[in-house]
Design an enzyme around this catalytic site. Sequence first.
Site, short mmCIF file in Angstrom:
data_model
loop_
_atom_site.label_atom_id
_atom_site.label_comp_id
_atom_site.label_asym_id
_atom_site.label_seq_id
_atom_site.Cartn_x
_atom_site.Cartn_y
_atom_site.Cartn_z
N LYS A 103 0.86 -1.19 0.00
CA LYS A 103 0.00 0.00 0.00
C LYS A 103 0.89 1.23 0.00
O LYS A 103 2.01 1.17 0.47
CB LYS A 103 -0.87 0.02 1.26
CG LYS A 103 -2.06 0.93 1.17
CD LYS A 103 -3.24 0.22 0.54
CE LYS A 103 -4.39 1.15 0.26
NZ LYS A 103 -5.59 0.38 -0.12
N ASP A 137 -7.13 4.49 -4.30
CA ASP A 137 -7.76 4.36 -2.98
C ASP A 137 -8.33 5.76 -2.72
O ASP A 137 -8.57 6.51 -3.68
CB ASP A 137 -6.71 3.95 -1.92
CG ASP A 137 -7.35 3.48 -0.61
OD1 ASP A 137 -7.73 2.30 -0.51
OD2 ASP A 137 -7.50 4.30 0.33
#
Length: 449
Positions: free
Chosen positions: A130, A170
């Site tokens: 991430k 995201d």
Amino acid sequence: MSVRLDEKLEPIYQDVLRRNPGENEFHQAVHEVLETLGPVLVKYPELADQKIIQRICEPERQIIFRVPWQDDKGEIHINRAFRVEFNSALGPYKGGMRFHPSVYLGIIKFLGFEQIFKNALTDLPIGGGKGGSDFDPKGKSDDEIMRFCQSLMTELYRHLGEYTDVPAGDIGVGQREIGYLFGQYKRITNRYESGVFTGKGLDWGGSRARKEATGYGTVFFVQEMLKARKESLDGKTCIVSGSGNVAIYAMEKAMQLGAKVIACSDSTGIIVDEKGIDLKLVKRIKEVERRRIKAYTEERKHAKYVEDGNIWEVPCDVALPCATQNELNGKDARALLKNGCTAVAEGANMPCTPEAIRVFQDAGIAYGPGKAANAGGVATSALEMQQNASRDSWTFAYTEKRLEEIMVNIHNNCYETADEFGAPGNYVAGANITGFLKVSKAMMALGLI
Ligand code: NDP
Ligand code: 2IT
């Protein structure tokens, strides 16, 4: 966090606290997984001997860097960006990039940690990672967004690759940002390496149904949870927090399956429309005009806008938190139950606090944790990588069918694993254990690396 850990797991957790001070969200995500792993170590003691959990809790690599950029007036700004390459036992690091002022290492680590297990649940060859930045995209011009993305990629590109690390979107990162990031990657490397990003536009290597995938997948998961209880979404009243990518397509699929969606939100307030949310209008406000959700009442005059309102106080059968972490606490969970809510599924990552999860589980309602319920987004990213690798492009219907099959599969695996480990109906245990075992087995096979 009052649930006690197994005596073998408590020292591991204490070590995570000591090694990662101040990273509260990361601690929370690790604790939630460890809570469910006691019975796994009893059945597979070799995983403890090989210190698999300690290894999983330590990222393989963490990159932190400076992102300098100039705004439209020529003023210079400095942001900080991160990429945490957490685990590559199952495939290249895979996970989104988040642009939000609240981003710091602890947020990226919690998201990267969750991503390991989520990606394992998809049964597709993707590891966990991430990234993100504390950059705030709100109110920035297109040019400013582009300059920021180009500056960020000028450092990040060296760490990426279709076989190494594959970012996606995201919070605050959608197709526009992926375009600027991919464009700069292509320019620096002189390679049209489509498979290095997912969430791309349909004209330049993207997959049909990726934009819809997370929200659709969450609702497919709800459908399966309800089916297991001999119920369906048809006729149910539904509320969805947020009004971004995940929320919009969760609302769309819920409506397609016969539910009535009556509320959504953004970080400034909530909209309640008892006649049913007008999704076309929400899409225009959010996807095209990039305005606040408040604008909804300009055209739907009967709808209510409540600034700083609490969406979880709106009575519903099904609640889908699709905005951000820790947005639904114990008090909210009790309010939902009091008003008759019987199913909750997490479109967002870790939106329910540990107390809220306990309230749902104690009440015995259907509760689907994010790792399982929102895995449709990353699963469809893996399908995008598949299409890129074979230079192919699938139809919407075929891609959506694959997504639905994957979500049914994730649901069934979680359900059966929960049963096998003595926690029937507990999708938290089912998801954690299924994902953990898959990653652990690969790590064991690959030796001490
Ligand atoms: P978007 O940026 O498209 O939308 C985010 C939405 O959540 C907006 O409505 C935003 O409101 C709201 N929100 C964000 N932060 C906060 C906050 N601190 N407080 C209150 N509201 C907030 O992001 P996505 O829809 O892509 O992501 C939503 C969630 O889903 C995140 O948890 C993400 O990690 C998760 N997720 C996303 C996937 C994807 O494919 N995109 C896949 C799996 C999970 P505002 O505009 O006012 O900030
Ligand atoms: O949290 C997530 O799973 C995402 N933001 C999507 C990740 C991806 O690589 O598609």
